[in-house]
Design an enzyme around this catalytic site. Structure first.
Site, PDB file in Angstrom:
ATOM      1  CB  THR A  76       1.172   0.156   4.528  1.00 33.67           C
ATOM      2  OG1 THR A  76       1.656  -0.778   3.546  1.00 33.67           O
ATOM      3  CG2 THR A  76       2.315   0.535   5.457  1.00 33.67           C
ATOM      4  N   GLY A  77       0.360  -2.862   5.135  1.00 41.34           N
ATOM      5  CA  GLY A  77       0.747  -4.165   5.673  1.00 41.34           C
ATOM      6  C   GLY A  77      -0.445  -5.100   5.774  1.00 41.34           C
ATOM      7  CG  ASP A  78      -1.880  -9.145   8.238  1.00 45.86           C
ATOM      8  OD1 ASP A  78      -3.065  -9.089   7.858  1.00 45.86           O
ATOM      9  OD2 ASP A  78      -1.401 -10.139   8.783  1.00 45.86           O
TER      10      ASP A  78
ATOM     11  NE  ARG B  68      -6.752  -9.431   1.742  1.00 45.47           N
ATOM     12  CZ  ARG B  68      -5.982  -8.365   1.908  1.00 45.47           C
ATOM     13  NH1 ARG B  68      -5.899  -7.452   0.951  1.00 45.47           N
ATOM     14  NH2 ARG B  68      -5.295  -8.195   3.005  1.00 45.47           N
ATOM     15  CB  VAL B  69     -12.308  -6.408   1.099  1.00 41.36           C
ATOM     16  CG1 VAL B  69     -12.214  -4.928   1.478  1.00 41.36           C
ATOM     17  CG2 VAL B  69     -13.213  -6.575  -0.120  1.00 41.36           C
ATOM     18  N   GLY B  70      -9.074  -5.882   1.941  1.00 40.47           N
ATOM     19  CA  GLY B  70      -8.187  -5.573   3.068  1.00 40.47           C
ATOM     20  C   GLY B  70      -8.575  -4.258   3.716  1.00 40.47           C
ATOM     21  CG  ASP B  71      -5.479  -2.041   5.585  1.00 41.98           C
ATOM     22  OD1 ASP B  71      -5.031  -2.962   4.873  1.00 41.98           O
ATOM     23  OD2 ASP B  71      -4.873  -0.963   5.743  1.00 41.98           O
TER      24      ASP B  71
ATOM     25  CB  THR C 199      -0.904   0.033   1.258  1.00 45.92           C
ATOM     26  OG1 THR C 199      -1.663  -1.164   1.277  1.00 45.92           O
ATOM     27  CG2 THR C 199      -1.835   1.236   1.239  1.00 45.92           C
TER      28      THR C 199
HETATM   29  N1  GLY Z   1      -2.890  -3.227   3.466  1.00 42.34           N
HETATM   30  C1  GLY Z   1      -3.501  -3.589   2.278  1.00 42.34           C
HETATM   31  C2  GLY Z   1      -4.151  -4.881   2.284  1.00 42.34           C
HETATM   32  O1  GLY Z   1      -3.842  -5.755   3.087  1.00 42.34           O
HETATM   33  O2  GLY Z   1      -5.012  -5.101   1.449  1.00 42.34           O
END
Ligand code: GLY
Length: 280
Positions: A179-181, A157-160, A130
């Site tokens: 950014t990251g997990d 899949r949706v992230g943050d 990100t």
């Molecule tokens: N930080 C972005 C994601 O995990 O999708």
């Protein structure tokens, strides 16, 4: 000395250099993000990043300002500048968050940033995903996000990153982006949590550390994620849960690359770090 902008990863120094002499408004923010999206040598975010498990890109983008405008694009496959489209959406009362086909169709009908991104061949892993930038000017904060999400992610899949409060948040008291997990970040609504703590009087550094320490205790695994934040007095900080995290700031029109460490220290990115660091 006050910091007017902060952004994630090593690549962000180039992006800040690009806009350092400009009026730091949403236009400059989007210009910097588009520049990163379009860089063919960057494989962690943008049009040349790693596709999902089915081999095609699903990109996220977001924009927020401290007046409460919020827009986001979730899992679009035909938008090369998702943050720019998110910015346009942020001025809408309804339909300010669009996902999948609906987002692609909207961009096709209305935006000039409609292009088909070129997915990278193969399935190499990326170490992060990100590009987030926060700028502060006389009217408050602007945040822009561009993300390809986790490399080889499950289709859909949706992230943050496109989720307000998780991947980004700002109001009149401060701004934070992540950014990251993505799964770990969104489980704690971390960006909102950090800004709420700043509203309650915590320094930007304490807000990051306290929010993440509390969140990490609740997670039953060690997650790899990072946050950046800016405060009204021009102070800034960054947090990393596991690994050294390069980020850049714009201080008195000078872009500087710094590194946050898991022990809470922040240091200038020196030659040794730059020699060893493999990421974008
Ligand atoms: N930080 C972005 C994601 O995990 O999708």
């Amino acid at each position: 000395m006050t910091v007017k902008a902060i952004a994630t990863w090593k690549m962000s120094k180039d992006a800040l250099e690009l806009i350092k002499d400009e009026n730091l408004d949403a236009k400059a923010l989007l210009k910097a993000i588009e520049y990163i999206d379009d860089r063919m040598d960057i494989h962690t975010v943008g049009s040349y990043s790693i596709p999902n498990e089915k081999g095609y890109l699903q990109l996220d983008g977001a924009f927020m300002d401290s007046k409460g405008h919020v827009g986001s694009i979730i899992e679009a496959s035909h938008i090369s500048h998702p943050a720019t489209v998110a910015y346009e959406l942020s001025f809408k009362r309804q339909n300010c968050i669009l996902a999948g086909n609906g987002a692609d169709e909207y961009a096709k009908e209305t935006a000039n940033s409609y292009e088909i991104p070129v997915p990278l061949e193969g399935s190499m892993d990326n170490n992060h995903d990100t590009f987030a930038m926060i700028i502060r000017n006389d009217t408050g904060y602007n945040i822009g996000i561009s993300s390809s999400g986790r490399a080889n992610k499950h289709e859909g899949r949706v992230g943050d990153s496109p989720l307000v409060g998780s991947g980004y948040y700002c109001d009149e008291d401060g701004a934070c982006a992540a950014t990251g997990d993505g799964e770990a970040i969104l489980k704690g609504c971390l960006s909102k949590e950090v800004v709420t703590r700043m509203s309650m009087g915590e320094s930007v550094k304490d807000a990051l550390l306290n929010a993440c320490k509390r969140h990490n205790k609740r997670l039953d695994y060690q997650a790899d994620y990072c946050l950046i934040a800016l405060a009204n007095d021009g102070s800034y900080s960054a947090y990393t849960s596991l690994n050294p995290f390069p980020f850049a700031i714009l201080e008195d029109n000078e872009a500087r690359l710094l590194v946050a460490y898991p022990d809470g220290n922040i240091r200038e990115a020196d030659n040794q770090f730059l020699k060893e660091y493999q990421g974008d």
